[in-house]
Design an enzyme around this catalytic site. Structure first.
Site, PDB file in Angstrom:
ATOM      1  N   SER A  10       0.850  -1.195   0.036  1.00  0.00           N
ATOM      2  CA  SER A  10       0.250  -0.267   0.091  1.00  0.00           C
ATOM      3  C   SER A  10       0.823   1.225  -0.060  1.00  0.00           C
ATOM      4  O   SER A  10       1.639   1.339   0.951  1.00  0.00           O
ATOM      5  CB  SER A  10      -0.970   0.067   1.191  1.00  0.00           C
ATOM      6  OG  SER A  10      -1.657   1.290   1.213  1.00  0.00           O
ATOM      7  N   HIS A  35      -0.912  -0.805  -4.550  1.00  0.00           N
ATOM      8  CA  HIS A  35      -2.113  -0.375  -4.053  1.00  0.00           C
ATOM      9  C   HIS A  35      -2.054   0.985  -3.622  1.00  0.00           C
ATOM     10  O   HIS A  35      -1.299   1.579  -2.997  1.00  0.00           O
ATOM     11  CB  HIS A  35      -2.331  -1.536  -2.721  1.00  0.00           C
ATOM     12  CG  HIS A  35      -3.741  -1.149  -2.082  1.00  0.00           C
ATOM     13  ND1 HIS A  35      -4.923  -1.731  -2.648  1.00  0.00           N
ATOM     14  CD2 HIS A  35      -4.319  -0.393  -1.187  1.00  0.00           C
ATOM     15  CE1 HIS A  35      -5.988  -1.394  -1.920  1.00  0.00           C
ATOM     16  NE2 HIS A  35      -5.621  -0.588  -1.140  1.00  0.00           N
ATOM     17  N   ASP A  37      -4.398   4.014  -2.334  1.00  0.00           N
ATOM     18  CA  ASP A  37      -5.453   4.424  -1.446  1.00  0.00           C
ATOM     19  C   ASP A  37      -6.090   5.724  -1.870  1.00  0.00           C
ATOM     20  O   ASP A  37      -5.236   6.786  -1.687  1.00  0.00           O
ATOM     21  CB  ASP A  37      -5.256   4.232  -0.095  1.00  0.00           C
ATOM     22  CG  ASP A  37      -5.230   2.783   0.447  1.00  0.00           C
ATOM     23  OD1 ASP A  37      -6.242   2.302   0.452  1.00  0.00           O
ATOM     24  OD2 ASP A  37      -4.107   2.381   0.921  1.00  0.00           O
ATOM     25  N   MET A  39      -8.767   8.559  -1.023  1.00  0.00           N
ATOM     26  CA  MET A  39      -9.721   9.154  -0.036  1.00  0.00           C
ATOM     27  C   MET A  39      -9.905  10.336   0.171  1.00  0.00           C
ATOM     28  O   MET A  39      -9.036  11.084   0.344  1.00  0.00           O
ATOM     29  CB  MET A  39      -9.481   8.337   1.351  1.00  0.00           C
ATOM     30  CG  MET A  39      -8.073   8.195   1.888  1.00  0.00           C
ATOM     31  SD  MET A  39      -8.083   7.588   3.321  1.00  0.00           S
ATOM     32  CE  MET A  39      -6.668   6.511   3.215  1.00  0.00           C
ATOM     33  N   MET A 119     -11.894   5.052  -1.308  1.00  0.00           N
ATOM     34  CA  MET A 119     -12.530   5.547  -0.300  1.00  0.00           C
ATOM     35  C   MET A 119     -13.204   6.814  -0.182  1.00  0.00           C
ATOM     36  O   MET A 119     -12.983   7.742   0.346  1.00  0.00           O
ATOM     37  CB  MET A 119     -11.723   5.237   0.839  1.00  0.00           C
ATOM     38  CG  MET A 119     -11.245   3.849   1.046  1.00  0.00           C
ATOM     39  SD  MET A 119     -10.036   3.483   2.227  1.00  0.00           S
ATOM     40  CE  MET A 119      -8.603   3.829   1.151  1.00  0.00           C
ATOM     41  N   MET A 192     -12.178  -5.398   3.985  1.00  0.00           N
ATOM     42  CA  MET A 192     -11.560  -4.444   5.049  1.00  0.00           C
ATOM     43  C   MET A 192     -11.332  -5.240   6.151  1.00  0.00           C
ATOM     44  O   MET A 192     -12.307  -5.724   7.019  1.00  0.00           O
ATOM     45  CB  MET A 192     -12.281  -3.317   5.159  1.00  0.00           C
ATOM     46  CG  MET A 192     -12.435  -2.131   4.100  1.00  0.00           C
ATOM     47  SD  MET A 192     -10.831  -1.551   3.356  1.00  0.00           S
ATOM     48  CE  MET A 192      -9.959  -0.872   4.852  1.00  0.00           C
ATOM     49  N   ASP A 226      -7.324  -6.243   3.383  1.00  0.00           N
ATOM     50  CA  ASP A 226      -6.707  -4.885   3.479  1.00  0.00           C
ATOM     51  C   ASP A 226      -6.778  -4.269   4.802  1.00  0.00           C
ATOM     52  O   ASP A 226      -7.714  -4.005   5.122  1.00  0.00           O
ATOM     53  CB  ASP A 226      -7.212  -4.016   2.368  1.00  0.00           C
ATOM     54  CG  ASP A 226      -6.542  -2.340   2.296  1.00  0.00           C
ATOM     55  OD1 ASP A 226      -5.421  -2.400   3.028  1.00  0.00           O
ATOM     56  OD2 ASP A 226      -7.098  -1.847   1.457  1.00  0.00           O
TER      57      ASP A 226
HETATM   58  C1  DX5 Z   1      -6.773   1.630   4.940  1.00  0.00           C
HETATM   59  C2  DX5 Z   1      -5.933   1.380   3.639  1.00  0.00           C
HETATM   60  C3  DX5 Z   1      -4.995   0.464   3.459  1.00  0.00           C
HETATM   61  C4  DX5 Z   1      -4.008   0.869   4.432  1.00  0.00           C
HETATM   62  C5  DX5 Z   1      -3.118  -0.492   4.892  1.00  0.00           C
HETATM   63  O1  DX5 Z   1      -7.885   2.300   4.879  1.00  0.00           O
HETATM   64  O2  DX5 Z   1      -7.242   1.195   2.757  1.00  0.00           O
HETATM   65  O3  DX5 Z   1      -4.770   0.273   2.272  1.00  0.00           O
HETATM   66  O4  DX5 Z   1      -2.925   1.570   3.668  1.00  0.00           O
HETATM   67  O5  DX5 Z   1      -1.833  -0.146   5.538  1.00  0.00           O
HETATM   68  P1  DX5 Z   1      -1.524  -1.190   6.796  1.00  0.00           P
HETATM   69  O6  DX5 Z   1      -1.199  -2.599   5.841  1.00  0.00           O
HETATM   70  O7  DX5 Z   1      -0.680  -0.281   7.337  1.00  0.00           O
HETATM   71  O8  DX5 Z   1      -2.744  -1.623   7.570  1.00  0.00           O
HETATM   72 ZN    ZN Z   2      -6.624   0.255   0.702  1.00  0.00          ZN
END
Ligand code: DX5
Ligand code: ZN
Length: 275
Positions: A10, A35, A37, A39, A119, A192, A226
């Site tokens: 991520s 990955h 994210d 948001m 997100m 999640m 995730d």
């Molecule tokens: C959380 C994200 C994840 C996050 C995961 O909202 O969707 O992708 O970056 O990070 P770790 O592996 O540190 O929990």
């Molecule tokens: Zn994510």
């Protein structure tokens, strides 16, 4: 049919100032996907800070109870909470955003699979910008797309991206079945394993029931997990049937990310051999 293990660091945990070199570092370390994210939402900040405040059932039950007493204490607290969150959202949350311009810039440096996790409250608004920017996968949240998921899937596909659906910890697994069984289905379900919002949170083992149910029902579906994944939690996810593993802090925080990525992949493959 056996699904392939995909390890997706991520990038939320990366050094954003050096995103291109960070992605290359991850690919050199054996990452299959990156990955991303994306948001921007008060909704998700609320989910993280106080999940009850955005749960319609909790709010409705409280409102009903308070209707009979005439004292609106609970509802007033929730409204105040929303105001605080709105303030936080206005001032801080946009700092977390990776948007289409970043994907577009990154695409100039890499041909890697960019696994985008949306997100946001209106994912449909991002389909075209992200498609044009060069996103590979587009995973939206079922909670935000109850009324328009068919249109979303169709638009994602028409822009050459792979559609996926994500669900938050409090969302029942049954909510994604129609999307997997549709005529034009999603090609991945993201379960999640933390409340959406931030990296570095604690893995929720109770989410593994959802993964087990999905794997039993859809043997060839890509199932992504995730949140909180790393050497100490991968066994649970792998044995439940997850094959796409998102890992932020455990990979970026490791002295040798390649070792963690390889450990995650081996766990998924070993668990698959046992089945
Ligand atoms: C959380 C994200 C994840 C996050 C995961 O909202 O969707 O992708 O970056 O990070 P770790 O592996 O540190 O929990
Ligand atoms: Zn994510």
């Amino acid at each position: 049919m056996e699904v392939k293990a995909k390890i997706a660091p991520s990038m939320l945990s990366s050094d954003f100032a050096n995103l291109a070199s960070e992605t290359q570092r991850m690919l050199n370390s054996g990452a299959d996907w990156l990955h991303m994210d994306i948001m921007v939402s008060l909704f998700f900040l609320c989910c993280y800070l106080c999940p009850e405040s955005v749960n319609p059932e909790v709010v409705a039950t409280l409102a009903y109870a308070e209707l009979t007493t005439g004292h609106w204490v609970g509802i007033r607290i929730i409204v105040q909470l929303w105001k605080v969150m709105l303030y936080l959202f206005r001032h801080f949350v946009p700092n977390l955003t990776i948007g289409a311009p970043v994907i577009e810039s990154l695409r100039k440096h890499t041909t890697a699979y960019l696994d985008c996790h949306l997100m946001v409250t209106n994912p449909i608004d991002y389909v075209e910008p992200l498609g044009k920017a060069g996103a590979s996968g587009f995973t939206f949240h079922v909670e935000t797309s109850k009324d328009n998921w068919q249109e979303l899937i169709q638009r994602i596909k028409s822009l050459g991206m792979r559609p996926g659906v994500a669900l938050k910890p409090g969302t029942p697994i049954g909510d994604v079945y129609p999307l997997v069984e549709a005529e034009a289905p999603v090609e991945m379900v993201l379960v999640m394993t933390v409340e959406p919002g931030f990296g570095g949170q604690k893995f929720m083992p109770e989410m593994m029931d959802k993964v087990r149910i999905l794997r039993k029902k859809y043997p060839s579906l890509d199932i992504e997990v995730d949140g909180g994944l790393g050497p100490s939690t991968i066994e649970m996810a792998a044995s439940a049937g997850a094959n796409c593993i998102v890992a932020g802090s455990s990979v970026f925080g490791a002295p040798e990310p390649a070792e963690v990525i390889s450990l995650l992949r081996n766990s998924v493959q070993k668990a698959q051999q046992k089945c």
